[in-house]
Motif scaffolding. Structure first.
Motif, mmCIF file in Angstrom:
data_model
loop_
_atom_site.group_PDB
_atom_site.id
_atom_site.type_symbol
_atom_site.label_atom_id
_atom_site.label_comp_id
_atom_site.label_asym_id
_atom_site.label_seq_id
_atom_site.Cartn_x
_atom_site.Cartn_y
_atom_site.Cartn_z
ATOM 1 N N LYS A 28 1.014 -1.354 0.039
ATOM 2 C CA LYS A 28 -0.104 0.009 0.031
ATOM 3 C C LYS A 28 0.985 1.347 0.179
ATOM 4 N N THR A 41 -9.991 1.465 2.699
ATOM 5 C CA THR A 41 -9.209 2.568 3.320
ATOM 6 C C THR A 41 -10.360 3.443 3.975
ATOM 7 N N PHE A 66 -7.033 0.036 6.101
ATOM 8 C CA PHE A 66 -5.962 1.124 6.017
ATOM 9 C C PHE A 66 -6.432 2.682 6.406
ATOM 10 N N HIS A 68 -4.584 6.823 7.500
ATOM 11 C CA HIS A 68 -3.245 7.496 7.604
ATOM 12 C C HIS A 68 -2.969 7.722 9.077
ATOM 13 N N TRP A 156 1.188 5.603 5.691
ATOM 14 C CA TRP A 156 -0.078 4.708 5.676
ATOM 15 C C TRP A 156 0.288 3.687 6.846
#
Length: 200
Positions: A28, A41, A66, A68, A156
């Motif tokens: 990713k 995400t 996923f 940030h 990530w």
């Protein structure tokens, strides 16, 4: 795609820490397709843990997604508090990732919050491990063309969220924030790749 595995019947998603970092998070972060492409995400601060069903990838009683690392860990009704010490994730004798553990608390931080049994394992790549050395330079050029920086790609994380099976809320020792009833759960998560088959 949230909640749908797209896996053949009889196949289940129970990755080890190493597999999450190597086969999913690193790809990713390197802007490479994940195979199978089943982990969605999500913005972590948009959902409380009990709202992940149907949005994150569900595997048994766990949810994967996923996000940030720079996003706030505060949601509409609570926040994720770090607990315990960070753990290194290794592969082939090298450290490739970092595993952080959080507990979800309902209410305002820090005095009016109620700790719950919701736990999150958050996996990070160690600096320098988000792309392979063989094609790192070409990917850097590709990132620049597409408007992606190295810092953006390496931010990530992949998360595993689950509700513990304890009968009561998690209890802590306030001085060092150590878990009591979740220790057994954490230990069991490291054994997913050790599967024993019944003997005939």
């Amino acid at each position: 795609m949230g909640g749908s595995t797209n896996l053949p019947p009889g196949f289940h998603f129970f990755p080890s820490d190493e597999e999450l970092v190597i086969h999913f998070l690193r790809r990713k972060a390197s802007l490479l397709p994940c195979r199978p492409d089943i982990v969605p995400t999500l913005p972590l601060n948009r959902y409380d843990p009990w709202e992940l069903n149907g949005k994150a990838l569900k595997a048994g009683n766990q949810w994967y997604f996923f996000s940030h690392a720079t996003q706030s860990r505060t949601s509409r009704n609570g926040h994720w508090n770090p607990i315990g010490a960070d753990e290194l994730v290794s592969s082939g004798g090298s450290n490739v990732g970092l595993k952080k553990t959080f507990i979800f608390s309902i209410g305002e931080e820090p005095f009016q919050a109620t700790k719950t049994n919701w736990v999150m394992n958050e996996y990070h790549l160690l600096d320098g491990n988000w792309s392979s050395s063989s094609s790192g330079s070409s990917r850097k050029r590709s990132h620049k063309k597409k408007g992606h920086s190295d810092k953006e790609s390496s931010n990530w994380v992949i998360s595993r969220v689950f509700e513990s099976s304890c009968n009561s809320h998690v209890s802590f020792q306030e001085e060092d924030m150590e878990l009591s009833c979740l220790d057994e759960v954490f230990l069991s998560l490291d054994d997913y790749d050790e599967v024993s088959l019944p003997k005939n």
